[in-house]
Design a protein around this motif. Structure first.
Motif, PDB file in Angstrom:
ATOM      1  N   TYR A   1       0.839  -1.187   0.000  1.00 48.17           N
ATOM      2  CA  TYR A   1       0.000   0.000   0.000  1.00 48.17           C
ATOM      3  C   TYR A   1       0.877   1.240   0.000  1.00 48.17           C
ATOM      4  O   TYR A   1       1.886   1.322   0.686  1.00 48.17           O
ATOM      5  CB  TYR A   1      -0.915  -0.001   1.223  1.00 48.17           C
ATOM      6  CG  TYR A   1      -1.832  -1.186   1.264  1.00 48.17           C
ATOM      7  CD1 TYR A   1      -2.918  -1.267   0.402  1.00 48.17           C
ATOM      8  CD2 TYR A   1      -1.615  -2.254   2.127  1.00 48.17           C
ATOM      9  CE1 TYR A   1      -3.753  -2.361   0.408  1.00 48.17           C
ATOM     10  CE2 TYR A   1      -2.447  -3.353   2.147  1.00 48.17           C
ATOM     11  CZ  TYR A   1      -3.517  -3.398   1.287  1.00 48.17           C
ATOM     12  OH  TYR A   1      -4.347  -4.480   1.289  1.00 48.17           O
ATOM     13  N   LYS A   2       0.455   2.227  -0.789  1.00 48.00           N
ATOM     14  CA  LYS A   2       1.169   3.496  -0.839  1.00 48.00           C
ATOM     15  C   LYS A   2       0.836   4.302   0.410  1.00 48.00           C
ATOM     16  O   LYS A   2      -0.073   3.975   1.166  1.00 48.00           O
ATOM     17  CB  LYS A   2       0.777   4.259  -2.099  1.00 48.00           C
ATOM     18  CG  LYS A   2       1.182   3.543  -3.362  1.00 48.00           C
ATOM     19  CD  LYS A   2       0.748   4.306  -4.582  1.00 48.00           C
ATOM     20  CE  LYS A   2       1.113   3.508  -5.816  1.00 48.00           C
ATOM     21  NZ  LYS A   2       0.580   4.065  -7.027  1.00 48.00           N
ATOM     22  N   VAL A   3       1.556   5.383   0.634  1.00 49.99           N
ATOM     23  CA  VAL A   3       1.400   6.163   1.857  1.00 49.99           C
ATOM     24  C   VAL A   3      -0.017   6.712   2.014  1.00 49.99           C
ATOM     25  O   VAL A   3      -0.636   6.555   3.056  1.00 49.99           O
ATOM     26  CB  VAL A   3       2.428   7.320   1.886  1.00 49.99           C
ATOM     27  CG1 VAL A   3       2.187   8.213   3.084  1.00 49.99           C
ATOM     28  CG2 VAL A   3       3.833   6.775   1.906  1.00 49.99           C
ATOM     29  N   ASN A   4      -0.563   7.338   1.016  1.00 51.61           N
ATOM     30  CA  ASN A   4      -1.884   7.954   1.129  1.00 51.61           C
ATOM     31  C   ASN A   4      -2.986   7.134   0.460  1.00 51.61           C
ATOM     32  O   ASN A   4      -4.064   7.660   0.191  1.00 51.61           O
ATOM     33  CB  ASN A   4      -1.852   9.364   0.537  1.00 51.61           C
ATOM     34  CG  ASN A   4      -0.976  10.291   1.349  1.00 51.61           C
ATOM     35  OD1 ASN A   4      -0.931  10.192   2.574  1.00 51.61           O
ATOM     36  ND2 ASN A   4      -0.258  11.173   0.679  1.00 51.61           N
ATOM     37  N   GLN A   5      -2.720   5.885   0.201  1.00 48.00           N
ATOM     38  CA  GLN A   5      -3.715   5.036  -0.442  1.00 48.00           C
ATOM     39  C   GLN A   5      -4.800   4.637   0.558  1.00 48.00           C
ATOM     40  O   GLN A   5      -4.518   4.288   1.693  1.00 48.00           O
ATOM     41  CB  GLN A   5      -3.042   3.787  -0.994  1.00 48.00           C
ATOM     42  CG  GLN A   5      -3.975   2.863  -1.728  1.00 48.00           C
ATOM     43  CD  GLN A   5      -3.237   1.645  -2.273  1.00 48.00           C
ATOM     44  OE1 GLN A   5      -2.017   1.561  -2.187  1.00 48.00           O
ATOM     45  NE2 GLN A   5      -3.984   0.706  -2.814  1.00 48.00           N
TER      46      GLN A   5
ATOM     47  N   ALA B   1      -7.975  -2.538   7.302  1.00 47.92           N
ATOM     48  CA  ALA B   1      -7.490  -1.657   8.361  1.00 47.92           C
ATOM     49  C   ALA B   1      -7.716  -2.264   9.738  1.00 47.92           C
ATOM     50  O   ALA B   1      -6.856  -2.184  10.616  1.00 47.92           O
ATOM     51  CB  ALA B   1      -8.174  -0.298   8.264  1.00 47.92           C
ATOM     52  N   THR B   2      -8.862  -2.911   9.949  1.00 45.88           N
ATOM     53  CA  THR B   2      -9.163  -3.530  11.235  1.00 45.88           C
ATOM     54  C   THR B   2      -8.238  -4.705  11.509  1.00 45.88           C
ATOM     55  O   THR B   2      -7.697  -4.845  12.614  1.00 45.88           O
ATOM     56  CB  THR B   2     -10.629  -3.991  11.265  1.00 45.88           C
ATOM     57  OG1 THR B   2     -11.476  -2.862  10.999  1.00 45.88           O
ATOM     58  CG2 THR B   2     -10.989  -4.594  12.604  1.00 45.88           C
ATOM     59  N   VAL B   3      -8.028  -5.551  10.512  1.00 51.27           N
ATOM     60  CA  VAL B   3      -7.141  -6.707  10.695  1.00 51.27           C
ATOM     61  C   VAL B   3      -5.706  -6.244  10.950  1.00 51.27           C
ATOM     62  O   VAL B   3      -5.026  -6.767  11.846  1.00 51.27           O
ATOM     63  CB  VAL B   3      -7.226  -7.643   9.471  1.00 51.27           C
ATOM     64  CG1 VAL B   3      -6.140  -8.698   9.513  1.00 51.27           C
ATOM     65  CG2 VAL B   3      -8.592  -8.278   9.385  1.00 51.27           C
ATOM     66  N   MET B   4      -5.241  -5.265  10.208  1.00 47.92           N
ATOM     67  CA  MET B   4      -3.883  -4.772  10.411  1.00 47.92           C
ATOM     68  C   MET B   4      -3.726  -4.089  11.768  1.00 47.92           C
ATOM     69  O   MET B   4      -2.699  -4.235  12.441  1.00 47.92           O
ATOM     70  CB  MET B   4      -3.503  -3.815   9.276  1.00 47.92           C
ATOM     71  CG  MET B   4      -3.320  -4.542   7.955  1.00 47.92           C
ATOM     72  SD  MET B   4      -3.164  -3.458   6.533  1.00 47.92           S
ATOM     73  CE  MET B   4      -1.605  -2.687   6.810  1.00 47.92           C
ATOM     74  N   GLY B   5      -4.739  -3.343  12.204  1.00 49.73           N
ATOM     75  CA  GLY B   5      -4.704  -2.713  13.519  1.00 49.73           C
ATOM     76  C   GLY B   5      -4.703  -3.730  14.640  1.00 49.73           C
ATOM     77  O   GLY B   5      -3.991  -3.583  15.638  1.00 49.73           O
TER      78      GLY B   5
END
Length: 94
Positions: free
Chosen positions: A7-11, A18-22
């Motif tokens: 993933y790019k910085v502002n992608q 996002a939930t799984v990564m968090g």
């Protein structure tokens, strides 16, 4: 076979990703913060009671939270041009 996603910085990413990564990040962070007091209080013959071990773990979590907030927010130090904190999302442990 498909390569793993980068993933790019502002992608923008989906809420599920996002939930799984968090959640993965939180588990890794908790493991790193809690393991140090457990190792210091337990197997190294420190002879600490359970209450003292709980105190060390709680202190580690509180200090990690406070220092992470300072690191994430960027405070300007007077007129010096220097800042306290990076302004980047990062987690500081014990």
């Amino acid at each position: 076979q498909r390569p793993p996603p980068f993933y790019k910085v502002n992608q923008k990413i989906s809420w599920v990703v996002a939930t799984v990564m968090g959640f993965q990040h939180a588990l890794a962070m908790i493991g790193g913060i809690v393991s140090v007091p457990l190792l210091l209080a337990g197997p190294f013959d420190a002879r600490m009671s359970n209450a003292e071990q709980e105190y060390l773990i709680s202190a580690g979590l509180i200090v990690s939270g406070i220092l992470s907030m300072i690191q994430i927010t960027q405070f300007k130090l007077g007129n010096s041009g220097y800042f306290l904190g990076t302004g980047l999302i990062s987690v500081l442990g014990t």
